[in-house]
Design a protein around this motif. Structure first.
Motif, PDB file in Angstrom:
ATOM      1  N   ILE A  71       0.856  -1.187   0.000  1.00 17.81           N
ATOM      2  CA  ILE A  71       0.000   0.000   0.000  1.00 17.81           C
ATOM      3  C   ILE A  71       0.895   1.241   0.000  1.00 17.81           C
ATOM      4  N   ILE A  72       0.630   2.169  -0.905  1.00 19.20           N
ATOM      5  CA  ILE A  72       1.354   3.443  -0.866  1.00 19.20           C
ATOM      6  C   ILE A  72       0.427   4.445  -0.195  1.00 19.20           C
ATOM      7  N   GLY A  73       0.812   4.901   1.003  1.00 26.91           N
ATOM      8  CA  GLY A  73      -0.019   5.808   1.802  1.00 26.91           C
ATOM      9  C   GLY A  73      -0.311   5.189   3.159  1.00 26.91           C
TER      10      GLY A  73
ATOM     11  N   GLN B 161      -4.822   7.714   8.165  1.00 18.55           N
ATOM     12  CA  GLN B 161      -5.742   7.079   9.129  1.00 18.55           C
ATOM     13  C   GLN B 161      -7.014   6.573   8.460  1.00 18.55           C
ATOM     14  N   ILE B 162      -7.382   7.169   7.295  1.00 20.35           N
ATOM     15  CA  ILE B 162      -8.666   6.757   6.691  1.00 20.35           C
ATOM     16  C   ILE B 162      -8.512   5.741   5.552  1.00 20.35           C
ATOM     17  N   VAL B 163      -7.329   5.629   4.979  1.00 24.41           N
ATOM     18  CA  VAL B 163      -7.175   4.664   3.875  1.00 24.41           C
ATOM     19  C   VAL B 163      -6.035   3.677   4.136  1.00 24.41           C
TER      20      VAL B 163
ATOM     21  N   ALA C   2       3.993   1.966   2.413  1.00 23.07           N
ATOM     22  CA  ALA C   2       4.958   3.001   2.026  1.00 23.07           C
ATOM     23  C   ALA C   2       4.370   4.390   2.280  1.00 23.07           C
ATOM     24  N   HIS C   3       5.248   5.375   2.378  1.00 19.27           N
ATOM     25  CA  HIS C   3       4.845   6.764   2.648  1.00 19.27           C
ATOM     26  C   HIS C   3       5.862   7.697   2.020  1.00 19.27           C
ATOM     27  N   SER C   4       5.715   8.985   2.302  1.00 22.24           N
ATOM     28  CA  SER C   4       6.560   9.958   1.595  1.00 22.24           C
ATOM     29  C   SER C   4       8.040   9.844   1.957  1.00 22.24           C
ATOM     30  N   ARG C   5       8.362   9.147   3.032  1.00 21.69           N
ATOM     31  CA  ARG C   5       9.771   9.003   3.410  1.00 21.69           C
ATOM     32  C   ARG C   5      10.338   7.626   3.054  1.00 21.69           C
ATOM     33  N   THR C   6       9.542   6.829   2.355  1.00 23.57           N
ATOM     34  CA  THR C   6      10.020   5.506   1.935  1.00 23.57           C
ATOM     35  C   THR C   6      11.145   5.659   0.909  1.00 23.57           C
TER      36      THR C   6
ATOM     37  N   ASP D  20      13.566   4.229  -2.057  1.00 24.06           N
ATOM     38  CA  ASP D  20      13.499   3.321  -3.203  1.00 24.06           C
ATOM     39  C   ASP D  20      12.095   2.739  -3.407  1.00 24.06           C
ATOM     40  N   LEU D  21      11.128   3.642  -3.455  1.00 30.50           N
ATOM     41  CA  LEU D  21       9.716   3.254  -3.611  1.00 30.50           C
ATOM     42  C   LEU D  21       9.494   2.409  -4.867  1.00 30.50           C
ATOM     43  N   GLU D  22      10.143   2.815  -5.944  1.00 29.21           N
ATOM     44  CA  GLU D  22       9.944   2.130  -7.232  1.00 29.21           C
ATOM     45  C   GLU D  22      10.298   0.641  -7.129  1.00 29.21           C
TER      46      GLU D  22
ATOM     47  N   ALA E 139      -2.649   2.144  -4.424  1.00 25.49           N
ATOM     48  CA  ALA E 139      -2.110   3.505  -4.381  1.00 25.49           C
ATOM     49  C   ALA E 139      -3.129   4.428  -3.727  1.00 25.49           C
ATOM     50  N   ALA E 140      -2.732   5.044  -2.609  1.00 26.60           N
ATOM     51  CA  ALA E 140      -3.619   5.967  -1.877  1.00 26.60           C
ATOM     52  C   ALA E 140      -2.794   7.152  -1.411  1.00 26.60           C
ATOM     53  N   MET E 141      -2.361   7.946  -2.372  1.00 23.07           N
ATOM     54  CA  MET E 141      -1.483   9.083  -2.088  1.00 23.07           C
ATOM     55  C   MET E 141      -2.146  10.433  -2.347  1.00 23.07           C
ATOM     56  N   GLY E 142      -2.958  10.472  -3.391  1.00 20.38           N
ATOM     57  CA  GLY E 142      -3.517  11.762  -3.797  1.00 20.38           C
ATOM     58  C   GLY E 142      -2.544  12.546  -4.653  1.00 20.38           C
ATOM     59  N   LEU E 143      -1.682  11.813  -5.384  1.00 18.58           N
ATOM     60  CA  LEU E 143      -0.752  12.442  -6.330  1.00 18.58           C
ATOM     61  C   LEU E 143      -1.108  11.935  -7.729  1.00 18.58           C
ATOM     62  N   PRO E 144      -1.792  12.786  -8.527  1.00 17.72           N
ATOM     63  CA  PRO E 144      -2.320  12.300  -9.805  1.00 17.72           C
ATOM     64  C   PRO E 144      -1.253  11.718 -10.725  1.00 17.72           C
TER      65      PRO E 144
ATOM     66  N   VAL F 147      -6.830   4.118  -5.381  1.00 23.35           N
ATOM     67  CA  VAL F 147      -7.753   4.798  -4.457  1.00 23.35           C
ATOM     68  C   VAL F 147      -7.761   6.308  -4.717  1.00 23.35           C
ATOM     69  N   GLY F 148      -6.676   6.812  -5.254  1.00 20.26           N
ATOM     70  CA  GLY F 148      -6.493   8.262  -5.416  1.00 20.26           C
ATOM     71  C   GLY F 148      -7.595   8.921  -6.235  1.00 20.26           C
ATOM     72  N   THR F 149      -8.039  10.080  -5.783  1.00 19.80           N
ATOM     73  CA  THR F 149      -8.984  10.897  -6.550  1.00 19.80           C
ATOM     74  C   THR F 149      -8.579  12.348  -6.379  1.00 19.80           C
ATOM     75  N   THR F 150      -8.038  12.921  -7.433  1.00 20.01           N
ATOM     76  CA  THR F 150      -7.629  14.332  -7.384  1.00 20.01           C
ATOM     77  C   THR F 150      -8.279  15.072  -8.542  1.00 20.01           C
ATOM     78  N   ARG F 151      -8.839  16.247  -8.225  1.00 18.40           N
ATOM     79  CA  ARG F 151      -9.431  17.081  -9.274  1.00 18.40           C
ATOM     80  C   ARG F 151      -8.318  17.849  -9.962  1.00 18.40           C
TER      81      ARG F 151
ATOM     82  N   MET G 250     -17.547   1.907  -4.702  1.00 14.93           N
ATOM     83  CA  MET G 250     -17.532   0.896  -3.623  1.00 14.93           C
ATOM     84  C   MET G 250     -17.564   1.582  -2.251  1.00 14.93           C
ATOM     85  N   THR G 251     -16.846   2.695  -2.129  1.00 11.84           N
ATOM     86  CA  THR G 251     -16.836   3.461  -0.870  1.00 11.84           C
ATOM     87  C   THR G 251     -18.238   3.979  -0.571  1.00 11.84           C
ATOM     88  N   ARG G 252     -18.906   4.507  -1.597  1.00  8.66           N
ATOM     89  CA  ARG G 252     -20.258   5.065  -1.395  1.00  8.66           C
ATOM     90  C   ARG G 252     -21.236   3.964  -0.988  1.00  8.66           C
TER      91      ARG G 252
HETATM   92  N1  LIG Z   1     -11.887   6.500  -3.840  1.00  4.10           N
HETATM   93  C1  LIG Z   1     -12.282   6.690  -2.584  1.00  4.10           C
HETATM   94  O1  LIG Z   1     -13.328   6.228  -2.161  1.00  4.10           O
HETATM   95  C2  LIG Z   1     -11.401   7.477  -1.677  1.00  4.10           C
HETATM   96  C3  LIG Z   1     -11.613   7.485  -0.292  1.00  4.10           C
HETATM   97  C4  LIG Z   1     -10.728   8.200   0.508  1.00  4.10           C
HETATM   98  C5  LIG Z   1      -9.673   8.891  -0.080  1.00  4.10           C
HETATM   99  N2  LIG Z   1      -9.534   8.890  -1.445  1.00  4.10           N
HETATM  100  C6  LIG Z   1      -8.414   9.548  -2.112  1.00  4.10           C
HETATM  101  O2  LIG Z   1      -7.251   8.799  -1.792  1.00  4.10           O
HETATM  102  C7  LIG Z   1      -6.118   9.674  -1.796  1.00  4.10           C
HETATM  103  C8  LIG Z   1      -5.424   9.554  -0.457  1.00  4.10           C
HETATM  104  O3  LIG Z   1      -6.288  10.002   0.553  1.00  4.10           O
HETATM  105  P1  LIG Z   1      -5.799  10.104   2.070  1.00  4.10           P
HETATM  106  O4  LIG Z   1      -6.881  10.752   2.829  1.00  4.10           O
HETATM  107  O5  LIG Z   1      -5.271   8.764   2.474  1.00  4.10           O
HETATM  108  O6  LIG Z   1      -4.574  11.160   1.858  1.00  4.10           O
HETATM  109  P2  LIG Z   1      -3.485  11.715   2.884  1.00  4.10           P
HETATM  110  O7  LIG Z   1      -4.008  11.724   4.267  1.00  4.10           O
HETATM  111  O8  LIG Z   1      -2.995  12.975   2.253  1.00  4.10           O
HETATM  112  O9  LIG Z   1      -2.327  10.607   2.810  1.00  4.10           O
HETATM  113  C9  LIG Z   1      -1.525  10.485   1.690  1.00  4.10           C
HETATM  114  C10 LIG Z   1      -0.464   9.455   1.986  1.00  4.10           C
HETATM  115  O10 LIG Z   1       0.374   9.359   0.834  1.00  4.10           O
HETATM  116  C11 LIG Z   1       1.720   9.453   1.248  1.00  4.10           C
HETATM  117  N3  LIG Z   1       2.517  10.085   0.206  1.00  4.10           N
HETATM  118  C12 LIG Z   1       2.454  11.353  -0.238  1.00  4.10           C
HETATM  119  N4  LIG Z   1       3.387  11.584  -1.187  1.00  4.10           N
HETATM  120  C13 LIG Z   1       4.049  10.422  -1.327  1.00  4.10           C
HETATM  121  C14 LIG Z   1       5.136  10.012  -2.127  1.00  4.10           C
HETATM  122  N5  LIG Z   1       5.744  10.850  -2.979  1.00  4.10           N
HETATM  123  N6  LIG Z   1       5.577   8.750  -2.026  1.00  4.10           N
HETATM  124  C15 LIG Z   1       4.998   7.871  -1.169  1.00  4.10           C
HETATM  125  N7  LIG Z   1       3.963   8.192  -0.364  1.00  4.10           N
HETATM  126  C16 LIG Z   1       3.495   9.454  -0.450  1.00  4.10           C
HETATM  127  C17 LIG Z   1       1.717  10.300   2.490  1.00  4.10           C
HETATM  128  O11 LIG Z   1       2.900  10.050   3.242  1.00  4.10           O
HETATM  129  P3  LIG Z   1       3.190  10.765   4.671  1.00  4.10           P
HETATM  130  O12 LIG Z   1       2.335  10.041   5.672  1.00  4.10           O
HETATM  131  O13 LIG Z   1       4.636  10.534   4.872  1.00  4.10           O
HETATM  132  O14 LIG Z   1       2.810  12.213   4.493  1.00  4.10           O
HETATM  133  C18 LIG Z   1       0.437   9.816   3.170  1.00  4.10           C
HETATM  134  O15 LIG Z   1       0.674   8.679   3.973  1.00  4.10           O
HETATM  135  C19 LIG Z   1      -6.683  11.069  -2.105  1.00  4.10           C
HETATM  136  O16 LIG Z   1      -6.590  11.298  -3.504  1.00  4.10           O
HETATM  137  C20 LIG Z   1      -8.142  10.966  -1.690  1.00  4.10           C
HETATM  138  O17 LIG Z   1      -8.963  11.870  -2.376  1.00  4.10           O
HETATM  139  C21 LIG Z   1     -10.372   8.194  -2.238  1.00  4.10           C
END
Ligand SMILES: NC(=O)c1ccc[n+]([C@@H]2O[C@H](COP(=O)([O-])OP(=O)(O)OC[C@H]3O[C@@H](n4cnc5c(N)ncnc54)[C@H](OP(=O)(O)O)[C@@H]3O)[C@@H](O)[C@H]2O)c1
Length: 131
Positions: free
Chosen positions: A2-4, A7-9, A29-33, A35-37, A48-53, A70-74, A112-114
């Protein structure tokens, strides 16, 4: 994997997948991981749950892996009436030919979340959970 680690994902998903009976060996994995690749490219299941399009490219994905976006970014777009498009964390066009299954954005995890939220709300209203 899991990337991210939010607390919610990322974090709750890592707990669910590592439960007895599910038995996945989960890497979070997270932003401080470092050799992520390399770590990503060894994963049988990549979430992938980062929010980085469009962060995750084909080079980060193992051949035949299951990829869940999982990511959804406008992002701003001239192509839509609303002026934006929803983008996932995965580069869908280049990753999809490489993996065995992949969820699209939009139309993948979001619906699925909804459904789960509505189902839980209904069960709570009927006092079948959260008593
Ligand atoms: N589809 C759905 O139903 C649904 C539901 C919930 C959320 N989402 C989407 O999912 C995404 C994530 O949501 P969230 O609430 O979990 O976001 P968040 O709280 O911002 O967490 C993002 C995570 O990604 C990590 N991250 C950021 N940049 C990174 C990088 N370069 N390399 C590796 N890890 C990195 C962060 O690391 P750090 O902890 O080190 O900062 C953090 O753990 C968003 O786009 C949100 O809109 C979608």
């Amino acid at each position: 994997m899991i990337i991210g680690r939010s607390q919610i994902v990322g974090r709750p998903l890592s707990i669910l997948l590592s439960q007895k009976g599910v038995d996945a060996t989960v890497t979070v994995a997270h932003s401080r991981t470092k050799d992520l690749e390399k770590t990503c490219s060894q994963a049988d299941i990549l979430v992938a749950a980062m929010g980085l399009p469009e962060f995750v490219s084909a080079g980060m994905v193992k051949e035949g892996a299951v990829v869940i976006d999982v990511g959804t970014t406008r992002v701003p777009s001239n192509e839509t009436k609303s002026g934006f498009k929803l983008k996932g964390d995965i580069k869908f066009e280049e990753v999809s030919p490489k993996c065995s299954y992949i969820t699209p954005v939009p139309g993948g995890v979001g619906p699925m979340t909804r459904v789960s939220l509505l189902k839980n709300t209904l069960l709570a209203a009927k006092k079948e959970i959260y008593l």
